[in-house]
Design an enzyme around this catalytic site. Structure first.
Site, PDB file in Angstrom:
ATOM      1  CE  LYS A  19       1.132   2.290   9.513  1.00 53.06           C
ATOM      2  NZ  LYS A  19       1.959   2.883   8.453  1.00 53.06           N
ATOM      3  CB  SER A  40       5.543   2.165   9.897  1.00 51.63           C
ATOM      4  OG  SER A  40       4.681   2.842   9.003  1.00 51.63           O
ATOM      5  CB  SER A  70       5.100   2.951   5.891  1.00 50.53           C
ATOM      6  OG  SER A  70       6.110   3.263   6.793  1.00 50.53           O
TER       7      SER A  70
END
Ligand code: GLN
Length: 462
Positions: free
Chosen positions: A72, A147, A171
């Site tokens: 990420k 996310s 997330s």
């Protein structure tokens, strides 16, 4: 291919790490799902070439040698751009490696690139990214969750074999559910946060996304463990034991009936496996949402104060005074959701000397104690990961209240510091539905072992 199959192919000489890297970049390009912000081609080819040499010599470093993965884009990799999905960091180059990356690199794994995410990991649909929305591979009109939306999509679309995400309130688990992959959030302190950009430091955890639970265990074993750079580490792990008692959540207000239907199917399956499921109530869910919002907004407002255009963030502005520079940099650099949280958090910290923040810790204690008392009687809890199925792109962007409901069934695990994992529980009209298993604090290894068996059982029935 999962880690095991890929390794077999490398060992059997069927494909090489370099071949895999070639084909992945081709597929990423063709699929056009926007799951990556930066592709690390130079690093990947260099790592693949070295791994290929090791396989030829029989000199393999670890279980993840030659395995392609992604990070990420809020984890730092020295010399590579790290944007956090924000305009304010759009040209920021990391000066050092995060511990997770460092450990994966040492294991011989291959970094394919940095995944798209909601700006500073704030969001549930990947729509707050400055780099555009990520498309759900199961239906391109739908969001992938957030996310860690880019991470989930890259694993689901086989653009990387696994991805590292961050989970502050769900997330990793919620996008895993929306994309039909595995998303694991360990107990706080099991994986080092060094080099992960802070959103809400008391809740941020490093999470793992894979195609199956067995891969998840392998990656967890590679990245876990104490780190002198992170003083919040705690590698205490509960002893191995058998899974005996499971509880399920009886009433889940606001949940979509389609989700409930799948959930009930999974619960029946567990019963057929011989477990007798006992009902519990999660009557602290509303309070957990309040505590989560207050803590994350307060901590975010403080953590994000560093993006001032001087040390970090858009250094292109000049002004008559410091205030002038701050407003230009932050006004232009942050998106709407991040601003909303910084402003609310700043207000909450100012109001009556931070009374709300103090109160949120009392709530957190209450939630933690409630969760602990559940685990005095049970080994594991099963519940849906998300109240609803993936929704359409654009459908909820202007409805922050609805969007914030996305974390209802996940945030309490962060507040109570317990491990939780989402696996695919099946599909509803071709959209994946996740099921979540939550364990006792420090039961990370047990949870993974138990869920691995359940996953195999679910897969048997297709
Ligand atoms: N969706 C949650 C939020 O927007 C979770 C974020 C996270 O876990 N990083 O706060």
């Amino acid at each position: 291919m999962n880690i095991e199959d890929l390794r077999e192919s490398f060992l059997g000489g069927k494909v090489s790490p370099v071949d895999i890297v070639d084909s992945l970049y081709k597929k990423i390009d063709e699929d056009d799902l926007n799951d990556f912000i930066t592709l690390s081609k130079n690093i990947a080819y260099e790592q693949a070439y070295l791994s290929e040499k090791r396989y030829k010599k029989g000199d393999i470093l670890s279980e993840t040698d030659g395995i392609p993965f992604s990070l990420k884009d809020n984890f730092s990799v020295k010399g590579l751009r790290m944007t956090c999905g924000s305009k304010i960091l759009s040209d920021f180059i990391s000066p050092y490696d995060s511990t997770v990356y460092e450990r994966l690199k040492r294991s011989g794994a291959i970094l394919i690139g940095k995944n798209n995410l909601d700006e500073f990991a704030m969001g549930s649909s990947n729509e707050t990214s400055f780099f555009g929305v990520v498309k759900n591979p199961h239906n391109r009109e739908y969001v992938p969750g957030g996310s860690s939306g880019g991470s989930a999509v890259s694993v689901a679309s086989k653009h990387s074999t696994f991805s590292i995400g961050s989970d502050t309130g769900g997330s990793v688990r919620q996008p895993a559910s929306f994309c039909g992959v595995v998303g694991f959030k360990p107990t706080y302190g099991k994986i080092s946060r060094y080099g992960l950009v802070a959103f809400s430091s008391s809740l941020d955890t490093v999470g793992i996304m894979t195609l199956n639970v067995s891969d998840c265990k392998k990656v967890f074993n590679t990245v876990r463990g104490n780190d002198k750079h992170d003083s919040t580490m705690d590698d205490h792990i509960n002893e191995k034991r058998d899974l005996k008692k499971i509880c399920f959540v009886k009433d889940i207000p606001h949940a979509d009936l389609k989700v409930i239907k799948k959930y009930e199917e999974i619960c029946s399956k567990l019963e057929r496996m011989g477990f007798s499921l006992q009902p519990i109530n999660l009557d602290f869910i509303d309070l957990s949402m309040a505590a989560y919002k207050i803590q994350t907004m307060c901590e975010a407002s403080s953590n994000l104060a560093r993006y001032d255009g001087i040390k970090y963030g858009l250094q292109k502005f000049s002004g008559d005074n410091l205030f002038d520079i701050y407003s230009k940099v932050r006004g232009e650099g942050f998106g709407k959701e991040v601003k909303r949280r910084i402003m609310t958090g700043t207000y909450l910290l100012m109001y009556e000397n931070g009374r709300y923040y103090d109160l949120s810790f009392k709530l957190r204690d209450y939630i933690s104690n409630s969760v602990d008392s559940i685990f005095e009687n049970f080994d594991m809890m099963v519940l849906p990961t998300s109240l609803f199925l993936p929704f359409k792109i654009g459908e909820r962007v202007d409805d922050p209240v609805m969007m914030h409901l996305s974390d209802s069934l996940t945030a309490f695990a962060n507040l109570a510091n317990v491990p939780a994992i989402s696996i695919n529980g099946g599909y509803y009209e071709k959209l994946p539905v996740g099921v979540q298993f939550v364990g006792k604090r420090n039961d990370d290894d047990n949870l993974l072992d138990w869920v691995k068996i359940i996953e195999e059982e679910i897969k048997k029935d297709g």
